[in-house]
Write an enzyme that holds these catalytic residues in place. Structure first.
Site, PDB file in Angstrom:
ATOM      1  N   ASP A  81       0.843  -1.188   0.000  1.00  0.00           N
ATOM      2  CA  ASP A  81       0.000   0.000   0.000  1.00  0.00           C
ATOM      3  C   ASP A  81       0.891   1.256   0.000  1.00  0.00           C
ATOM      4  O   ASP A  81       1.861   1.335   0.761  1.00  0.00           O
ATOM      5  CB  ASP A  81      -0.855  -0.056   1.281  1.00  0.00           C
ATOM      6  CG  ASP A  81      -1.961   0.965   1.307  1.00  0.00           C
ATOM      7  OD1 ASP A  81      -2.433   1.364   0.220  1.00  0.00           O
ATOM      8  OD2 ASP A  81      -2.389   1.345   2.421  1.00  0.00           O
ATOM      9  N   HIS A  82       0.547   2.213  -0.857  1.00  0.00           N
ATOM     10  CA  HIS A  82       1.294   3.485  -0.933  1.00  0.00           C
ATOM     11  C   HIS A  82       2.802   3.291  -1.019  1.00  0.00           C
ATOM     12  O   HIS A  82       3.563   3.879  -0.240  1.00  0.00           O
ATOM     13  CB  HIS A  82       0.954   4.392   0.263  1.00  0.00           C
ATOM     14  CG  HIS A  82      -0.463   4.873   0.259  1.00  0.00           C
ATOM     15  ND1 HIS A  82      -0.908   5.869  -0.569  1.00  0.00           N
ATOM     16  CD2 HIS A  82      -1.543   4.458   0.970  1.00  0.00           C
ATOM     17  CE1 HIS A  82      -2.202   6.062  -0.364  1.00  0.00           C
ATOM     18  NE2 HIS A  82      -2.620   5.214   0.555  1.00  0.00           N
ATOM     19  N   HIS A 215      -9.909   4.360  -0.823  1.00  0.00           N
ATOM     20  CA  HIS A 215      -9.107   4.414   0.405  1.00  0.00           C
ATOM     21  C   HIS A 215      -9.934   5.135   1.473  1.00  0.00           C
ATOM     22  O   HIS A 215     -10.936   5.775   1.169  1.00  0.00           O
ATOM     23  CB  HIS A 215      -7.807   5.189   0.156  1.00  0.00           C
ATOM     24  CG  HIS A 215      -6.793   4.424  -0.651  1.00  0.00           C
ATOM     25  ND1 HIS A 215      -5.489   4.290  -0.270  1.00  0.00           N
ATOM     26  CD2 HIS A 215      -6.909   3.753  -1.816  1.00  0.00           C
ATOM     27  CE1 HIS A 215      -4.825   3.569  -1.159  1.00  0.00           C
ATOM     28  NE2 HIS A 215      -5.673   3.245  -2.124  1.00  0.00           N
ATOM     29  N   GLY A 216      -9.478   5.051   2.715  1.00  0.00           N
ATOM     30  CA  GLY A 216     -10.147   5.798   3.789  1.00  0.00           C
ATOM     31  C   GLY A 216     -11.528   5.275   4.125  1.00  0.00           C
ATOM     32  O   GLY A 216     -12.467   6.051   4.318  1.00  0.00           O
ATOM     33  N   THR A 217     -11.649   3.961   4.238  1.00  0.00           N
ATOM     34  CA  THR A 217     -12.982   3.370   4.468  1.00  0.00           C
ATOM     35  C   THR A 217     -13.465   3.559   5.908  1.00  0.00           C
ATOM     36  O   THR A 217     -14.678   3.639   6.146  1.00  0.00           O
ATOM     37  CB  THR A 217     -12.946   1.866   4.101  1.00  0.00           C
ATOM     38  OG1 THR A 217     -12.533   1.770   2.732  1.00  0.00           O
ATOM     39  CG2 THR A 217     -14.298   1.214   4.255  1.00  0.00           C
ATOM     40  N   PHE A 239      -8.137   0.477   7.505  1.00  0.00           N
ATOM     41  CA  PHE A 239      -7.049   0.337   8.471  1.00  0.00           C
ATOM     42  C   PHE A 239      -7.391   0.907   9.850  1.00  0.00           C
ATOM     43  O   PHE A 239      -7.427   0.173  10.845  1.00  0.00           O
ATOM     44  CB  PHE A 239      -5.770   1.015   7.926  1.00  0.00           C
ATOM     45  CG  PHE A 239      -4.676   1.111   8.928  1.00  0.00           C
ATOM     46  CD1 PHE A 239      -4.181  -0.027   9.551  1.00  0.00           C
ATOM     47  CD2 PHE A 239      -4.119   2.346   9.281  1.00  0.00           C
ATOM     48  CE1 PHE A 239      -3.174   0.057  10.506  1.00  0.00           C
ATOM     49  CE2 PHE A 239      -3.113   2.434  10.231  1.00  0.00           C
ATOM     50  CZ  PHE A 239      -2.637   1.289  10.840  1.00  0.00           C
ATOM     51  N   THR A 240      -7.670   2.206   9.908  1.00  0.00           N
ATOM     52  CA  THR A 240      -7.833   2.873  11.203  1.00  0.00           C
ATOM     53  C   THR A 240      -8.874   2.181  12.091  1.00  0.00           C
ATOM     54  O   THR A 240      -8.651   1.993  13.295  1.00  0.00           O
ATOM     55  CB  THR A 240      -8.213   4.358  10.976  1.00  0.00           C
ATOM     56  OG1 THR A 240      -7.148   4.969  10.257  1.00  0.00           O
ATOM     57  CG2 THR A 240      -8.405   5.104  12.271  1.00  0.00           C
TER      58      THR A 240
HETATM   59  P1  13P Z   1      -8.481   4.192   6.838  1.00  0.00           P
HETATM   60  O1  13P Z   1      -7.373   4.043   7.833  1.00  0.00           O
HETATM   61  O2  13P Z   1      -9.101   5.516   6.890  1.00  0.00           O
HETATM   62  O3  13P Z   1      -9.475   3.077   6.944  1.00  0.00           O
HETATM   63  O4  13P Z   1      -7.821   4.095   5.377  1.00  0.00           O
HETATM   64  C1  13P Z   1      -6.888   3.107   5.104  1.00  0.00           C
HETATM   65  C2  13P Z   1      -6.302   3.278   3.758  1.00  0.00           C
HETATM   66  O5  13P Z   1      -6.891   3.881   2.892  1.00  0.00           O
HETATM   67  C3  13P Z   1      -4.990   2.668   3.517  1.00  0.00           C
HETATM   68  O6  13P Z   1      -4.508   2.933   2.246  1.00  0.00           O
END
Ligand code: 13P
Length: 288
Positions: A81-82, A215-217, A239-240
């Site tokens: 990722d990234h 991303h950013g779910t 992730f978060t």
């Molecule tokens: P979140 O941590 O907001 O769920 O996003 C994770 C992400 O997009 C990793 O690339």
């Protein structure tokens, strides 16, 4: 078992589901993600982000992730990722990652296209799938992609959104396999409730013609996630929500301990809580 990312994405396209791409930064995180997917009988994308090198050095974590992924009873894609640094990406490939996000979104468009195109040509030669991004996802996680400051409100999130026409050109020229589209999400916790731009998503889908990645779910309403699956998002980066879920249960466990508490008991508590969280997301994406 580790499976071909392209075949998994094609299957998701054909059958209108999405796969959770969950970042694991600890041993408990890996166990949580894989056991969640195994219990549900769903495929999963096990992700490692370059930005987490400090906590999960790839020279140790790469072989570990690959061993767990191979042993898993469900289809697993091993994803970087990234990835921003060429040497880091090469290491990931050497350790068995078969899907790479080459993140050049912070660069001027022409340079983004040129770099991603060159990388994709080589990656495809050796059977590696490529994810890349146009538009930039803002970030509320220190160091993760994006370009905003932690805790700072974004004035005009639209400024970060992916332009559908540019997305079309980007995909045609680079020949990537998955496109990260920015249409309303932010990495990390939201300061304001996210409202996804589904009309833009429709246009990006039409113009790109390839599986899309959101991303950013974390923190996006379930109804919006389901709509995004219908709208062509085939991979949801998460992730978060998983990584922070264990903090409170651990605090309670420590506070209520009557005798000596072994660290492996705390770790087990974290794995159990993160598994519940991962399971919930996987189930939401219709991939079971
Ligand atoms: P979140 O941590 O907001 O769920 O996003 C994770 C992400 O997009 C990793 O690339």
């Amino acid at each position: 078992m580790i499976v071909n990312p392209r075949e998994l994405m094609e299957d998701a396209q054909r059958n209108n589901y999405a796969v959770a791409g969950i970042n694991a930064t600890t041993l408990e995180g890996i166990q949580a993600v894989l056991s969640a997917a195994e219990e549900l009988g769903a495929p999963v994308i096990l992700s490692h982000a370059q930005v987490h090198e400090k906590y999960a050095p790839i020279d140790v974590f790469g072989p570990l992730l690959a061993a767990f992924a191979e042993k898993a009873k469900i289809p697993v894609v091993l994803h970087l990722d990234h990835g921003t640094q060429y040497s880091y990406i090469l290491k990931a490939i050497r350790y068995g990652f078969n899907s790479i996000m080459y993140d050049c979104a912070h660069l001027p468009l022409e340079e983004n296209i040129q770099r991603v195109k060159a990388f994709t040509e080589s990656a495809h030669e050796i059977g590696i799938s490529v994810e890349a991004e146009v538009g930039t996802m803002p970030s509320n996680i220190v160091g993760m992609g994006g370009c905003t400051e932690y805790g700072k409100k974004i004035d005009r999130i639209e400024d970060y959104f992916t332009d559908p026409d540019i997305a079309g050109r980007f995909c045609r020229e680079t020949k990537i396999d998955m496109l990260t589209a920015s249409f309303g999400t932010v990495h990390g916790f939201y300061i304001e409730k996210p409202v996804l731009d589904f009309e833009r998503l429709r246009k990006i889908k039409e113009a790109s013609g390839i599986p899309l990645v959101m991303h950013g779910t974390t923190g996006v309403e379930e109804e919006q996630i389901k709509r995004a699956v219908k709208g062509g998002v085939r991979k949801f980066n998460y992730f978060t929500g998983v990584a922070t879920s264990a903090s409170l249960p651990i605090e309670n466990k420590i506070r209520n301990a009557e005798g000596p508490l072994y660290y492996h008991e705390i770790a087990q508590c974290a794995a159990d809580v993160m598994k519940v969280q991962a399971k919930h997301m996987i189930a939401l994406l219709q991939s079971v």
